[in-house]
Design a protein around this motif. Structure first.
Motif, PDB file in Angstrom:
ATOM      1  N   THR A   7       1.237  -3.361   6.302  1.00 23.01           N
ATOM      2  CA  THR A   7       0.194  -4.350   6.577  1.00 23.01           C
ATOM      3  C   THR A   7      -0.886  -4.175   5.524  1.00 23.01           C
ATOM      4  O   THR A   7      -1.298  -3.053   5.221  1.00 23.01           O
ATOM      5  CB  THR A   7      -0.417  -4.139   7.967  1.00 23.01           C
ATOM      6  N   ARG A  57       2.983  -7.852   5.708  1.00 21.15           N
ATOM      7  CA  ARG A  57       2.185  -8.943   6.243  1.00 21.15           C
ATOM      8  C   ARG A  57       0.719  -8.684   5.955  1.00 21.15           C
ATOM      9  O   ARG A  57       0.295  -7.525   5.888  1.00 21.15           O
ATOM     10  CB  ARG A  57       2.338  -9.071   7.760  1.00 21.15           C
ATOM     11  N   GLU A  80      -0.199 -10.774  10.760  1.00 28.11           N
ATOM     12  CA  GLU A  80       0.234  -9.880  11.830  1.00 28.11           C
ATOM     13  C   GLU A  80      -0.466 -10.237  13.139  1.00 28.11           C
ATOM     14  O   GLU A  80       0.135 -10.209  14.215  1.00 28.11           O
ATOM     15  CB  GLU A  80      -0.060  -8.435  11.436  1.00 28.11           C
ATOM     16  N   LYS A  99      -7.258  -3.718  11.042  1.00 30.24           N
ATOM     17  CA  LYS A  99      -6.805  -4.840  10.264  1.00 30.24           C
ATOM     18  C   LYS A  99      -7.518  -6.135  10.606  1.00 30.24           C
ATOM     19  O   LYS A  99      -7.400  -7.105   9.864  1.00 30.24           O
ATOM     20  CB  LYS A  99      -5.303  -5.025  10.484  1.00 30.24           C
TER      21      LYS A  99
END
Ligand code: SF4
Length: 277
Positions: A207, A254, A259, A275
């Protein structure tokens, strides 16, 4: 480092994030003291005000958690969302270890995110419950001077990569969080390409995310001379480049937004709060 023992009335909090049902934070504050850390802005009182210098330890967490799991529906627990569950103080208090024993024993799943090699101390437990856990290591760069400036109290990125390899070899699902990426600081190919190569070697999903300004984190970054400016065009181009490289390495990669959207649509995910903030 000032360490303060506190007692709490609750252990698990409901997670507002689509990928977790609950969040577990055994500590308030984090001695890793990352300059970009958004958690400072979400931590009240002394640990938030003196980020990286004060950690509150929830000493009665295991007994409270053991009581709570009896009446809660098992779900996915983010370990942790506003602290690092394997910061050095864990070696003394073992709150993360004790909490995982309780959670996994009660049928909960755990999604662990850390920058620390201390997670290896719990591999016996994580191996036994490997179908119910995933472990993410955050690596923002392998350039030592940059990592030291951004993450002064965290283990070196090479040690994190070695931990990731060991965990993956034991068959525990692993992932890499490459972020936050800060324009002009850790956004060069020399920063991100080696991280992708580690992810490829360990078959870890990736990620990626950019730095998201927060008042407290902005101030910490300013103290080391970093003043990131919002630049959507920069991020859009960089994310496309990194994802292109991921594709050529056969990596699932991603952005945080992607995500988050996926997790929302299926009601589950497996990534950390870092994130999305
Ligand atoms: S390890 Fe995570 S919680 Fe701790 S200071 Fe760094 S970003 Fe914040």
């Amino acid at each position: 480092m000032r360490v303060v023992e506190i007692r709490v009335k609750s252990a698990l909090s409901r997670s507002g994030l689509p990928e977790y049902d609950y969040a577990l934070n055994p500590y308030l504050g984090c001695s890793h003291g990352c300059r970009y850390c958004y958690a400072k802005d979400f931590t009240r009182g002394e640990p938030g005000e003196k980020w990286g210098e004060v950690v509150y330890v929830k000493v009665n967490l295991p007994e409270v958690l053991a009581r709570e799991v009896r009446s809660l529906e098992p779900g996915v627990v983010g370990v942790s969302t506003i602290t690092d569950p394997y910061q050095p103080i864990e070696a003394k208090y073992r709150l993360t270890r004790k909490s995982l024993e309780i959670l996994l024993g009660a049928g909960f799943r755990a999604s662990i995110q850390t920058k620390s090699t201390y997670v290896l101390k719990d591999m016996d437990l994580l191996f036994v419950h490997r179908r119910a856990v995933d472990v993410g290591l955050t690596i923002t760069t392998f350039r030592p001077e940059v990592a030291k400036a951004l993450e002064p109290g965290a283990p070196p990125p090479r040690a994190r990569a070695a931990a990731l390899s060991y965990i993956a070899e034991l068959g525990v699902r692993t992932w890499v969080f490459l972020g936050p990426i800060i324009k002009g600081v850790n956004d060069s190919e020399d920063d991100w390409r080696p991280v992708l190569e580690v992810a490829a070697r360990t078959h870890s999903e990736v990620t990626i995310d950019r730095y998201r300004p927060r008042p407290g984190a902005d101030l910490m970054l300013a103290s080391i001379g970093v003043r990131p400016a919002a630049d959507p065009a920069w991020w859009s181009a960089l994310a496309a480049k990194i994802k292109g490289e991921c594709a050529s390495l056969g990596l699932v990669c991603r952005t945080a937004e992607e995500e988050w959207r996926e997790a929302r649509s299926r009601g589950r995910g497996g990534v950390g709060l870092d994130k999305f903030l």
